[in-house]
Every structure is written in structure tokens, then in C-alpha cells.
Design a protein around this motif. Structure first.
Motif, PDB file in Angstrom:
ATOM      1  N   LYS A 117       0.819  -1.203   0.000  1.00 47.77           N
ATOM      2  CA  LYS A 117       0.000   0.000   0.000  1.00 47.77           C
ATOM      3  C   LYS A 117       0.857   1.259   0.000  1.00 47.77           C
ATOM      4  CE  LYS A 117      -3.854   2.119   2.511  1.00 47.77           C
ATOM      5  NZ  LYS A 117      -4.763   1.989   3.685  1.00 47.77           N
ATOM      6  N   LEU A 118       2.027   1.173   0.628  1.00 51.35           N
ATOM      7  CA  LEU A 118       2.949   2.309   0.686  1.00 51.35           C
ATOM      8  C   LEU A 118       3.856   2.374  -0.543  1.00 51.35           C
ATOM      9  CD1 LEU A 118       4.014   2.066   4.436  1.00 51.35           C
ATOM     10  CD2 LEU A 118       2.586   3.842   3.410  1.00 51.35           C
ATOM     11  N   GLY A 119       3.727   1.395  -1.432  1.00 51.00           N
ATOM     12  CA  GLY A 119       4.539   1.386  -2.642  1.00 51.00           C
ATOM     13  C   GLY A 119       5.948   0.886  -2.422  1.00 51.00           C
ATOM     14  N   ILE A 120       6.149   0.044  -1.402  1.00 44.99           N
ATOM     15  CA  ILE A 120       7.461  -0.501  -1.090  1.00 44.99           C
ATOM     16  C   ILE A 120       7.618  -1.848  -1.780  1.00 44.99           C
ATOM     17  CG2 ILE A 120       9.082  -1.125   0.728  1.00 44.99           C
ATOM     18  CD1 ILE A 120       8.197   1.771   0.831  1.00 44.99           C
ATOM     19  N   GLY A 121       8.616  -1.984  -2.640  1.00 44.34           N
ATOM     20  CA  GLY A 121       8.849  -3.227  -3.353  1.00 44.34           C
ATOM     21  C   GLY A 121       9.464  -4.293  -2.470  1.00 44.34           C
ATOM     22  N   SER A 122       9.658  -5.470  -3.039  1.00 45.65           N
ATOM     23  CA  SER A 122      10.187  -6.598  -2.268  1.00 45.65           C
ATOM     24  C   SER A 122      11.592  -6.328  -1.741  1.00 45.65           C
ATOM     25  CB  SER A 122      10.187  -7.862  -3.133  1.00 45.65           C
ATOM     26  OG  SER A 122      10.954  -7.645  -4.313  1.00 45.65           O
ATOM     27  N   ASN A 123      12.360  -5.496  -2.450  1.00 45.83           N
ATOM     28  CA  ASN A 123      13.718  -5.157  -2.013  1.00 45.83           C
ATOM     29  C   ASN A 123      13.779  -3.788  -1.342  1.00 45.83           C
ATOM     30  OD1 ASN A 123      14.847  -7.559  -3.097  1.00 45.83           O
ATOM     31  ND2 ASN A 123      14.909  -6.616  -5.133  1.00 45.83           N
ATOM     32  N   GLY A 124      12.642  -3.202  -1.108  1.00 42.13           N
ATOM     33  CA  GLY A 124      12.604  -1.864  -0.527  1.00 42.13           C
ATOM     34  C   GLY A 124      13.025  -1.851   0.932  1.00 42.13           C
ATOM     35  N   PHE A 125      13.572  -0.714   1.356  1.00 38.04           N
ATOM     36  CA  PHE A 125      14.005  -0.520   2.744  1.00 38.04           C
ATOM     37  C   PHE A 125      13.165   0.605   3.331  1.00 38.04           C
ATOM     38  CE2 PHE A 125      17.184   1.461   5.752  1.00 38.04           C
ATOM     39  CZ  PHE A 125      17.050   0.479   6.728  1.00 38.04           C
ATOM     40  N   LEU A 126      12.276   0.257   4.260  1.00 39.47           N
ATOM     41  CA  LEU A 126      11.290   1.189   4.807  1.00 39.47           C
ATOM     42  C   LEU A 126      11.749   1.748   6.151  1.00 39.47           C
ATOM     43  CD1 LEU A 126       8.581   2.607   5.006  1.00 39.47           C
ATOM     44  CD2 LEU A 126       7.538   0.447   5.676  1.00 39.47           C
ATOM     45  N   ILE A 127      11.926   3.076   6.202  1.00 41.34           N
ATOM     46  CA  ILE A 127      12.265   3.788   7.434  1.00 41.34           C
ATOM     47  C   ILE A 127      11.018   4.521   7.901  1.00 41.34           C
ATOM     48  CG2 ILE A 127      13.747   5.535   8.488  1.00 41.34           C
ATOM     49  CD1 ILE A 127      15.697   5.100   6.156  1.00 41.34           C
ATOM     50  N   LEU A 128      10.656   4.357   9.163  1.00 43.33           N
ATOM     51  CA  LEU A 128       9.468   4.994   9.719  1.00 43.33           C
ATOM     52  C   LEU A 128       9.861   6.012  10.777  1.00 43.33           C
ATOM     53  CD1 LEU A 128       6.339   5.112  10.029  1.00 43.33           C
ATOM     54  CD2 LEU A 128       6.567   3.334  11.778  1.00 43.33           C
ATOM     55  N   GLN A 129       9.343   7.224  10.643  1.00 45.84           N
ATOM     56  CA  GLN A 129       9.515   8.246  11.676  1.00 45.84           C
ATOM     57  C   GLN A 129       8.146   8.815  12.012  1.00 45.84           C
ATOM     58  OE1 GLN A 129      12.331  11.360  10.805  1.00 45.84           O
ATOM     59  NE2 GLN A 129      12.319  12.121  12.902  1.00 45.84           N
ATOM     60  N   ALA A 130       7.689   8.551  13.231  1.00 45.63           N
ATOM     61  CA  ALA A 130       6.377   9.008  13.685  1.00 45.63           C
ATOM     62  C   ALA A 130       6.584  10.002  14.825  1.00 45.63           C
ATOM     63  CB  ALA A 130       5.525   7.828  14.138  1.00 45.63           C
ATOM     64  N   ALA A 131       6.335  11.279  14.538  1.00 46.54           N
ATOM     65  CA  ALA A 131       6.551  12.329  15.535  1.00 46.54           C
ATOM     66  C   ALA A 131       5.900  13.612  15.049  1.00 46.54           C
ATOM     67  CB  ALA A 131       8.053  12.556  15.756  1.00 46.54           C
ATOM     68  N   PRO A 132       5.475  14.481  15.970  1.00 42.89           N
ATOM     69  CA  PRO A 132       4.898  15.764  15.552  1.00 42.89           C
ATOM     70  C   PRO A 132       5.907  16.590  14.764  1.00 42.89           C
ATOM     71  CG  PRO A 132       4.572  15.362  17.906  1.00 42.89           C
ATOM     72  CD  PRO A 132       5.525  14.332  17.435  1.00 42.89           C
ATOM     73  N   PHE A 133       5.420  17.341  13.803  1.00 42.81           N
ATOM     74  CA  PHE A 133       6.299  18.216  13.034  1.00 42.81           C
ATOM     75  C   PHE A 133       6.481  19.523  13.791  1.00 42.81           C
ATOM     76  CE2 PHE A 133       5.257  15.198   9.771  1.00 42.81           C
ATOM     77  CZ  PHE A 133       6.367  15.191   8.924  1.00 42.81           C
ATOM     78  N   ASP A 134       7.428  19.524  14.723  1.00 37.57           N
ATOM     79  CA  ASP A 134       7.784  20.742  15.434  1.00 37.57           C
ATOM     80  C   ASP A 134       9.306  20.841  15.469  1.00 37.57           C
ATOM     81  OD1 ASP A 134       8.763  19.176  17.612  1.00 37.57           O
ATOM     82  OD2 ASP A 134       6.766  19.112  18.494  1.00 37.57           O
ATOM     83  N   LEU A 135       9.802  21.952  15.979  1.00 37.79           N
ATOM     84  CA  LEU A 135      11.244  22.189  15.964  1.00 37.79           C
ATOM     85  C   LEU A 135      12.006  21.154  16.777  1.00 37.79           C
ATOM     86  CD1 LEU A 135      11.332  26.086  16.316  1.00 37.79           C
ATOM     87  CD2 LEU A 135      11.848  24.740  14.276  1.00 37.79           C
ATOM     88  N   TRP A 136      11.393  20.656  17.856  1.00 38.92           N
ATOM     89  CA  TRP A 136      12.100  19.737  18.740  1.00 38.92           C
ATOM     90  C   TRP A 136      12.321  18.372  18.103  1.00 38.92           C
ATOM     91  CZ3 TRP A 136      13.989  23.080  21.616  1.00 38.92           C
ATOM     92  CH2 TRP A 136      13.239  24.115  22.179  1.00 38.92           C
ATOM     93  N   GLN A 137      11.460  17.963  17.169  1.00 41.19           N
ATOM     94  CA  GLN A 137      11.631  16.657  16.526  1.00 41.19           C
ATOM     95  C   GLN A 137      12.698  16.687  15.425  1.00 41.19           C
ATOM     96  OE1 GLN A 137      10.308  14.180  18.044  1.00 41.19           O
ATOM     97  NE2 GLN A 137       9.217  15.611  19.389  1.00 41.19           N
ATOM     98  N   ASN A 138      13.041  17.886  14.957  1.00 45.39           N
ATOM     99  CA  ASN A 138      14.199  18.071  14.080  1.00 45.39           C
ATOM    100  C   ASN A 138      14.156  17.176  12.837  1.00 45.39           C
ATOM    101  OD1 ASN A 138      16.618  19.314  13.394  1.00 45.39           O
ATOM    102  ND2 ASN A 138      17.877  17.845  14.506  1.00 45.39           N
ATOM    103  N   HIS A 139      13.016  17.167  12.155  1.00 46.38           N
ATOM    104  CA  HIS A 139      12.899  16.354  10.942  1.00 46.38           C
ATOM    105  C   HIS A 139      13.918  16.749   9.875  1.00 46.38           C
ATOM    106  CE1 HIS A 139       8.954  15.452  12.728  1.00 46.38           C
ATOM    107  NE2 HIS A 139       8.927  14.395  11.945  1.00 46.38           N
ATOM    108  N   SER A 140      14.394  17.989   9.915  1.00 42.10           N
ATOM    109  CA  SER A 140      15.359  18.422   8.910  1.00 42.10           C
ATOM    110  C   SER A 140      16.624  17.569   8.944  1.00 42.10           C
ATOM    111  CB  SER A 140      15.719  19.899   9.117  1.00 42.10           C
ATOM    112  OG  SER A 140      16.282  20.115  10.399  1.00 42.10           O
ATOM    113  N   LEU A 141      16.983  17.072  10.129  1.00 40.24           N
ATOM    114  CA  LEU A 141      18.155  16.207  10.238  1.00 40.24           C
ATOM    115  C   LEU A 141      17.941  14.914   9.454  1.00 40.24           C
ATOM    116  CD1 LEU A 141      20.942  15.992  11.701  1.00 40.24           C
ATOM    117  CD2 LEU A 141      19.773  14.611  13.418  1.00 40.24           C
ATOM    118  N   ALA A 142      16.723  14.377   9.518  1.00 43.53           N
ATOM    119  CA  ALA A 142      16.409  13.151   8.774  1.00 43.53           C
ATOM    120  C   ALA A 142      16.523  13.394   7.267  1.00 43.53           C
ATOM    121  CB  ALA A 142      15.010  12.667   9.132  1.00 43.53           C
TER     122      ALA A 142
END
Length: 312
Positions: free
Chosen positions: A127-152
Motif C-alpha cells: 500500500k505504501l509502494g514498497i517493493g520486495s527489495n525496498g528498505f522502509l524507514i518509519l519516523q512518527a513524531a509531531p512536526f515541530d522544531l524539537w523533533q528536528n525532521h530536517s536532520l532526517a
């Protein structure tokens, strides 16, 4: 209690009336604000004992002589304080003026993960479009400055060169969402990053993930990390607060310094390149979660505290 913002003394009076009417023996307050109103309510019904659990600390966290003085005056020897981690306990001692013998530690537990067969896991990945050889990274967190998504996103610029089949799935909403979307676009990472928005709590995404990522610099979503360990998913995270107490570095995941996107990318690639290492870390993490962070363990610890306080 219909609490209004700020110092709502009427809230404490309403709480005191409730405690007297119901003949309450013990109040369990969560976080300092609830403890504050509970302590002032107790001035009108002195038989009540107070138990406070502090789950997280504000960021930045500074000493407060005013709160420390209030704690010394209002907290009694019959009261108890519980920290949800060793780092929170240290802050309560250093910044709130509590005595070391006043503060114990009980980690927040999570329910035992529900069983999910491989077909369901594969369905989620498809459903997420990940193939059989795909590598899925999950990050679940609010989008605020403290979660620092820009680093990811900075780390992903390096990761995609080593693992072209990688996909970073971001779950959550918040004020920084637009900024991160723009950053992804400018870095030409749209094929590698998926924004899912807010999602209901559950294990399906965690079970489908190959790795859980946390880049927090002040308010890590530690419950999500515990859930990741519980389902056997390795973690790569920045060292933030209680994270190092939950994730054993190089045992159930990798920990890097805040802001070090190079090290973050390196650890992601290392796990992404070795299914055997992911399996090893996942097994160790699951054992640790069952031993230290189960819902049953947490409830048993609180039951002992309730019994001890009520028997006095």
C-alpha cells in the motif's frame, strides 16, 4: 474540573470538594501542573496522600527556585514521586529540589503487540509502494522544531546514494510540516519520502518498517521507540533524554549525536545493508521491551506503590 489557563484557584476548590465528597485516600497526579492543583486542593482535605508521575520535562529545562521552594513546603513525607526515566528523575532532583530518596523510576509500559501475519505486513508495504527489495524507514513524531525532521532529510540525501530502494515514511502533523515538505522538494527527495499525516495508533506500520528513526533534540516520542522494540524493529536515534535508557546502542539500535546527520546516515546505511544485523537488533530489542517496558510490569510497579501508600 473545568480548569482555565493559568492559576485557576477555582479548579483546586472544585477538586477539593470532589476529594471530600468521595472520601479519597490517594490522588495520582500526572505531570507537575496536575500535582500543583492537587496539592492546593489537599489543604482543604488533609487526609489525602499524593503520588505524582512526571513523564517528560520541558525543553530547555532549567532550575526553578520558586517550584523547588513550593515542593519543599507542600510535599510531605507520606507523598511519593515517580519519574518515567532516569533522566527525568535527575531533572526532578536538580531542577525541582526534590530529595533523591523521594523520587523513584517506573518506565512507561506498552501493551503486548498484537499478532500480525506476513501477509498483513506485506499488504501494508504494498500500500505504501514498497517493493520486495525496498528498505522502509518509519519516523512518527509531531512536526515541530524539537523533533528536528530536517536532520532526517539531510541524512536521506546521503542514504539514497547507497540504498536507492529506500523510503522514509513520515507520520504526523504540526507547524513545521510545510518547511519539511519544501526541504524534501528542494533536495529532489520526493520519490524517497512519503508524508502520511496523522495516523491512528497501531502496530501495522511498525511491523512493516525495517527501521524506526528518531531525530529529536528535546522531546523524543519515547513510547514509539518502546513500541518499535516490542515488535522487533531496530532503531536509529539521536541521543536525547531517555532515549539512551530505552535503546541500547549497538545492541538494539544505533545512537548518534544531535545534529550529526553524517553519522545518522552512516548508521541507517549500515542497517539497511544487512538484514542479519536488523534481525539481531530486533531480537535484542524485543527481549528488552518485554523485560523492562511491558504494560504489565508498569501496572505491577504502580500497584505496589498504591498498596504501600494506602497501608500507612
Amino acid at each position: 474540573m473545568e480548569r482555565r489557563p493559568g492559576l485557576d484557584w477555582r479548579c483546586s476548590r472544585r477538586l477539593a470538594f470532589l476529594l471530600q465528597r468521595e472520601k479519597v485516600d490517594l490522588v495520582h497526579a500526572h505531570q507537575s501542573a496536575a500535582l500543583f492543583f492537587g496539592l492546593f486542593a489537599r489543604l482543604q482535605c488533609v487526609q489525602v496522600k499524593m503520588l505524582c508521575t512526571e513523564h517528560v520535562r520541558p525543553h530547555p529545562d532549567y532550575p526553578s527556585p520558586r517550584r523547588a521552594a513550593m515542593n519543599r513546603v507542600l510535599l510531605e513525607s507520606r507523598d511519593r514521586v515517580v519519574a518515567a526515566s532516569l533522566s527525568v528523575r535527575q531533572a526532578l532532583i536538580l531542577n525541582e529540589g526534590l530529595l533523591p530518596e523521594q523520587v523513584g523510576v517506573i518506565y512507561n509500559g506498552v501493551p503486548k503487540p498484537a499478532y500480525q501475519n506476513r501477509a498483513d505486513v506485506q499488504a501494508t508495504r504494498t500500500k505504501l509502494g514498497i517493493g520486495s527489495n525496498g528498505f522502509l524507514i518509519l519516523q512518527a513524531a509531531p512536526f515541530d522544531l524539537w523533533q528536528n525532521h530536517s536532520l532526517a532529510i539531510q541524512a536521506m540525501e546521503q542514504v539514497v546514494r547507497e540504498i536507492p530502494e529506500v523510503r522514509l515514511v513520515l507520520v504526523g502533523e504540526g507547524p513545521e510540516l510545510g518547511t519539511i515538505r519544501t526541504m524534501v522538494s528542494r533536495s529532489n527527495l520526493e520519490p524517497y519520502v512519503t508524508f502520511l499525516g496523522a495516523q491512528p495508533e497501531g502496530d501495522s506500520l511498525l511491523r512493516a518498517a525495517d527501521l524506526v528513526l528518531s531525530t529529536s533534540i528535546g522531546k523524543a516520542v519515547t513510547s514509539r521507540l518502546i513500541q518499535a522494540l516490542a515488535v522487533g524493529c531496530p532503531v536509529v536515534a539521536t541521543r536525547d533524554g531517555a532515549v539512551a535508557e530505552i535503546v541500547e546502542d549497538r545492541v538494539s539500535g544505533f545512537l548518534v549525536g544531535p545534529g550529526d546527520y553524517g553519522a545518522l546516515a552512516e548508521m541507517i546505511v549500515r542497517l539497511g545493508s544487512s538484514s542479519a544485523l536488523r534481525e539481531q537488533f530486533g531480537l535484542q530489542g524485543r527481549r528488552r521491551a518485554l523485560r523492562m517496558f511491558s504494560e504489565q510490569e508498569t501496572s505491577d510497579c504502580y500497584a505496589k506503590i498504591y498498596q504501600a501508600m494506602l497501608s500507612r
